[in-house]
Design an enzyme around this catalytic site. Structure first.
Site: not given
Ligand code: NAD
Length: 297
Positions: A93, A168, A243
């Site tokens: 997102t 979204k 966010k």
């Molecule tokens: P998270 O923080 O658990 O996972 C993100 C991952 O990206 C981490 O493991 C981090 O180490 C990795 N990362 C960061 N920079 C990196 C790079 N340069 N190279 C490789 N890996 C890298 O977050 P999440 O909850 O998995 O969310 C991911 C996305 O999904 C976000 O944009 C969030 O807004 C969206 N989202 C989350 C949810 C939810 O409920 N968690 C729901 C819908 C959408």
């Protein structure tokens, strides 16, 4: 067999990649976190040492990263190694400008691209029931659908590049506003001597009805599965809603859209998070209404 590079194996990306493996696809993952990498390995992903290694020569590259700067950084990093004609699917997102930039980098690299943010949260990612909101050319969307399928309950084609992210941010702005309105009404109802269940019985079938009442009711009782019954454990954490409201206000500024309720929702979630509730489910915003002695927090 289709080969997939999966970059970003966190709370969402980890289980999404695992569902691609379960569907029999060949997945090579990369993440900066050792813990995320270990879980992905356990789930059957091959592991790359760098984002470039995860992307090079693959048919498809999926990204699931925290924010726009991470996505643009990774796209710039991998743009020199992706296979001509490969498909890049961006599921994070992120802000609309970064989403547009990601499509531009993909196009310059000779790749097809789709922005496909999700709703459905961590349980949706684990169960393979996410809703994907997809934007891109018809050719890219046609190519993306079979890849999204093992992770999806539903794929909605929203339009051309960035339309998925647009949908979204609009959806989540509505969600924040309806949750705040629902929380206000339930707390005012209590102060008027109304039982929560009575108000729920009316609102859930009347014109005040929304997902915030029927699925995520912010008081315990009427919807046994809502986070209110589990001490407001997320679910969808308030900091993630904050966010997303930042992204919707960015989009409003960019387009000169008038979103006073979105702006107020952002203020209220900011206050809630500053009170230490970043990790509380976003329906816990009702605590602001409960603690208020009058119309001022
Ligand atoms: P998270 O923080 O658990 O996972 C993100 C991952 O990206 C981490 O493991 C981090 O180490 C990795 N990362 C960061 N920079 C990196 C790079 N340069 N190279 C490789 N890996 C890298 O977050 P999440 O909850 O998995 O969310 C991911 C996305 O999904 C976000 O944009 C969030 O807004 C969206 N989202 C989350 C949810 C939810 O409920 N968690 C729901 C819908 C959408």
């Amino acid at each position: 067999m289709t080969t997939i590079g999966f970059i970003g194996l966190g709370n969402m990306g980890g289980p999404m990649a695992a569902n691609l493996v379960k569907a029999g696809l060949n997945v090579t993952g990369f993440d900066l976190s050792a813990e995320a990498v270990a879980a992905a390995r356990e789930a059957g992903c091959a592991i790359a040492e760098t984002a470039q290694e995860a992307a090079e020569g693959r048919d498809v590259v999926v990204t699931m990263l925290p924010a726009g700067k991470h996505v643009v950084g990774v796209y710039e990093d991998i743009s020199g190694v992706v296979k001509t004609g490969c498909l890049l699917i961006e599921c994070s997102t992120i802000d609309i400008k970064s989403a547009a930039r990601a499509h531009e980098i993909a196009s310059q690299a000779g790749a097809l691209s789709v922005d496909a943010p999700v709703s459905g949260g961590i349980m949706g990612a684990i169960n393979g029931t996410l809703t994907f909101m997809a934007g891109g050319t018809n050719e890219a969307l046609d190519a993306a659908e079979p890849i999204l399928d093992p992770m999806a309950g539903r794929v909605v084609r929203c339009g051309s590049a960035t339309a998925g992210q647009a949908a979204k941010v609009c959806n989540n702005m509505i969600l924040a506003v309806t949750m705040i309105g629902t929380a206000e009404a339930f707390e005012m109802g209590r102060r008027l001597g109304l039982e929560d269940q009575a108000l729920f019985d009316v609102v859930s079938t009347a014109s005040g009805q929304s997902w915030s009442t029927t699925t995520y009711c912010p008081v315990p009782g009427p919807v046994p599965t809502s986070p209110a019954n589990n001490d407001y454990k997320p679910g969808f954490a308030a900091e993630l809603m904050l966010k997303d409201l930042g992204l919707s206000q960015d989009a409003a500024e960019q387009t000169n859209a008038y979103t006073p309720m979105g702006a107020k929702a952002l203020d209220l979630y900011k206050t809630f998070c500053e009170q230490g509730h970043q990790g509380t489910d976003f329906s816990g915003i009702i605590k602001l209404m409960q603690q208020a002695k009058n119309s001022v927090i």
